[in-house]
Write a protein that holds these residues in place. Structure first.
Motif, PDB file in Angstrom:
ATOM      1  N   GLY A  94      -1.460   3.570 -11.436  1.00 46.32           N
ATOM      2  CA  GLY A  94      -2.128   2.608 -10.450  1.00 46.32           C
ATOM      3  C   GLY A  94      -2.386   3.517  -9.319  1.00 46.32           C
ATOM      4  O   GLY A  94      -1.919   4.591  -9.308  1.00 46.32           O
ATOM      5  N   MET A  95      -3.084   2.880  -8.491  1.00 48.30           N
ATOM      6  CA  MET A  95      -3.135   3.550  -7.181  1.00 48.30           C
ATOM      7  C   MET A  95      -3.231   2.571  -6.001  1.00 48.30           C
ATOM      8  O   MET A  95      -3.343   1.328  -6.192  1.00 48.30           O
ATOM      9  CB  MET A  95      -4.659   4.335  -7.092  1.00 48.30           C
ATOM     10  N   ILE A  96      -2.918   3.064  -4.923  1.00 43.92           N
ATOM     11  CA  ILE A  96      -2.814   2.147  -3.637  1.00 43.92           C
ATOM     12  C   ILE A  96      -4.007   2.461  -2.851  1.00 43.92           C
ATOM     13  O   ILE A  96      -4.655   3.712  -2.750  1.00 43.92           O
ATOM     14  CB  ILE A  96      -1.489   2.462  -2.879  1.00 43.92           C
ATOM     15  N   GLN A  97      -4.585   1.427  -1.935  1.00 39.75           N
ATOM     16  CA  GLN A  97      -5.799   1.949  -1.241  1.00 39.75           C
ATOM     17  C   GLN A  97      -5.304   2.531   0.076  1.00 39.75           C
ATOM     18  O   GLN A  97      -4.056   2.049   0.673  1.00 39.75           O
ATOM     19  CB  GLN A  97      -6.514   0.691  -0.963  1.00 39.75           C
ATOM     20  N   PRO A  98      -6.049   3.095   0.868  1.00 33.43           N
ATOM     21  CA  PRO A  98      -5.722   3.476   2.493  1.00 33.43           C
ATOM     22  C   PRO A  98      -5.502   1.990   3.116  1.00 33.43           C
ATOM     23  O   PRO A  98      -6.059   1.218   2.941  1.00 33.43           O
ATOM     24  CB  PRO A  98      -7.237   4.106   2.783  1.00 33.43           C
ATOM     25  N   TYR A  99      -4.495   2.162   3.760  1.00 35.69           N
ATOM     26  CA  TYR A  99      -3.990   0.832   4.627  1.00 35.69           C
ATOM     27  C   TYR A  99      -5.049   0.485   5.505  1.00 35.69           C
ATOM     28  O   TYR A  99      -5.476   1.448   6.232  1.00 35.69           O
ATOM     29  CB  TYR A  99      -2.652   0.837   5.192  1.00 35.69           C
ATOM     30  N   GLY A 100      -5.297  -0.716   5.822  1.00 36.54           N
ATOM     31  CA  GLY A 100      -6.340  -1.170   6.627  1.00 36.54           C
ATOM     32  C   GLY A 100      -6.675  -2.621   6.387  1.00 36.54           C
ATOM     33  O   GLY A 100      -6.306  -3.091   5.405  1.00 36.54           O
ATOM     34  N   PRO A 101      -7.129  -3.275   7.486  1.00 32.39           N
ATOM     35  CA  PRO A 101      -7.639  -4.846   7.158  1.00 32.39           C
ATOM     36  C   PRO A 101      -8.856  -5.022   6.402  1.00 32.39           C
ATOM     37  O   PRO A 101      -9.523  -4.094   6.215  1.00 32.39           O
ATOM     38  CB  PRO A 101      -7.693  -5.094   8.735  1.00 32.39           C
TER      39      PRO A 101
END
Length: 259
Positions: A94-101
């Motif tokens: 899987g992958m994680i997104q760049p943190y942000g609102p």
């Protein structure tokens, strides 16, 4: 008499080139499995195979992007062609997104996260249901973000919520074929995906250190739970999502931490 739980078994691990997948691949091999290590990072997968071989285990690496239907099929094809069948599928990639609102989340980022984490794992689940041998097990890596929201990663949370729903919905379809499917929902794990340097070595499972209360966990601490769910020792568990979070979600923190 007890024996290694994966003797004469064949296991697939996606995302096996690092982190939880690397730890799980090594532990499966130590417990007797022949392992197909799949990762979009082929050198990472090959390094995992080297670590397994150094301990006398059997494994093969394959480059695969789980967002591709053809790549998912190729992973399972390789397991059958090289080792004769499939008994365990740990769909961990899987992958994680760049943190942000939420307001900063680009549509193309949302689409890519869903394509990999949700659609890609769905493709693997379909392969696992069709090709696991009777008695086999599939485990999907979801997240605590599949149980509660994640304000700094809304697309990631959506994808992981979807995986929990997929696993619960697929339980009967797996049971019809004499197999099982479950999810693990890790909290904070010390891997490259969370910005820490992952360790290559694995420990004796009876000597793995306890995490701090509500603290971060190691890749192997997560992998050990995945192995249990992949083994016949968890035969009574199907369609469940197991939190692995050192009690992070068990209770509100002390009031002093909230004020």
């Amino acid at each position: 008499m007890s024996r290694a739980p994966f003797n004469d078994k064949v296991a697939i691990v996606t995302g096996g080139g690092s982190g939880i997948g690397r730890a799980a691949s090594q532990r499966l091999a130590v417990e007797g499995a022949q392992v197909v290590v799949a990762d979009i990072d082929l050198p990472g997968a090959e390094r995992t195979v080297e670590l397994i071989a150094a301990r006398g285990g059997q494994a093969v690496a394959i480059r695969a992007d789980i967002a591709s239907e053809q790549d998912n099929q190729a992973i399972f094809d390789l397991a059958e062609e090289r080792f004769g069948g499939i008994d365990a599928a740990f769909l961990n990639a899987g992958m994680i997104q760049p943190y942000g609102p939420l307001e900063a989340l680009a549509l193309e980022t949302f689409d890519r996260i869903i394509a990999v984490n949700l659609r890609g794992t769905y493709l693997g689940v379909q392969q696992a249901r069709a090709r696991l041998r009777p008695g086999g097990s599939c485990v999907v890596t979801a997240s605590l973000s599949g149980v509660i929201g994640f304000a700094e990663g809304p697309a990631y949370a959506v994808s992981k919520h979807g995986l929990v729903g997929l696993v619960r919905s697929a339980a009967s379809a797996f049971a019809e074929r004499g197999t099982r499917i479950n999810a693990i929902c890790p909290g904070m794990v010390l891997t490259g995906m969370t910005g820490t340097v992952g360790l290559e070595a694995i420990d004796d499972p009876d000597e793995v250190a306890d995490p701090a209360y509500r603290g971060a966990l190691s890749a192997q601490q997560i992998a050990e739970v995945a192995l249990f769910l992949l083994s016949r020792r968890s035969a009574g568990i199907n369609g469940q999502a197991q939190n692995i979070d050192a009690a992070l979600l068990s209770a509100f923190p002390p009031l002093a931490d909230m004020l």
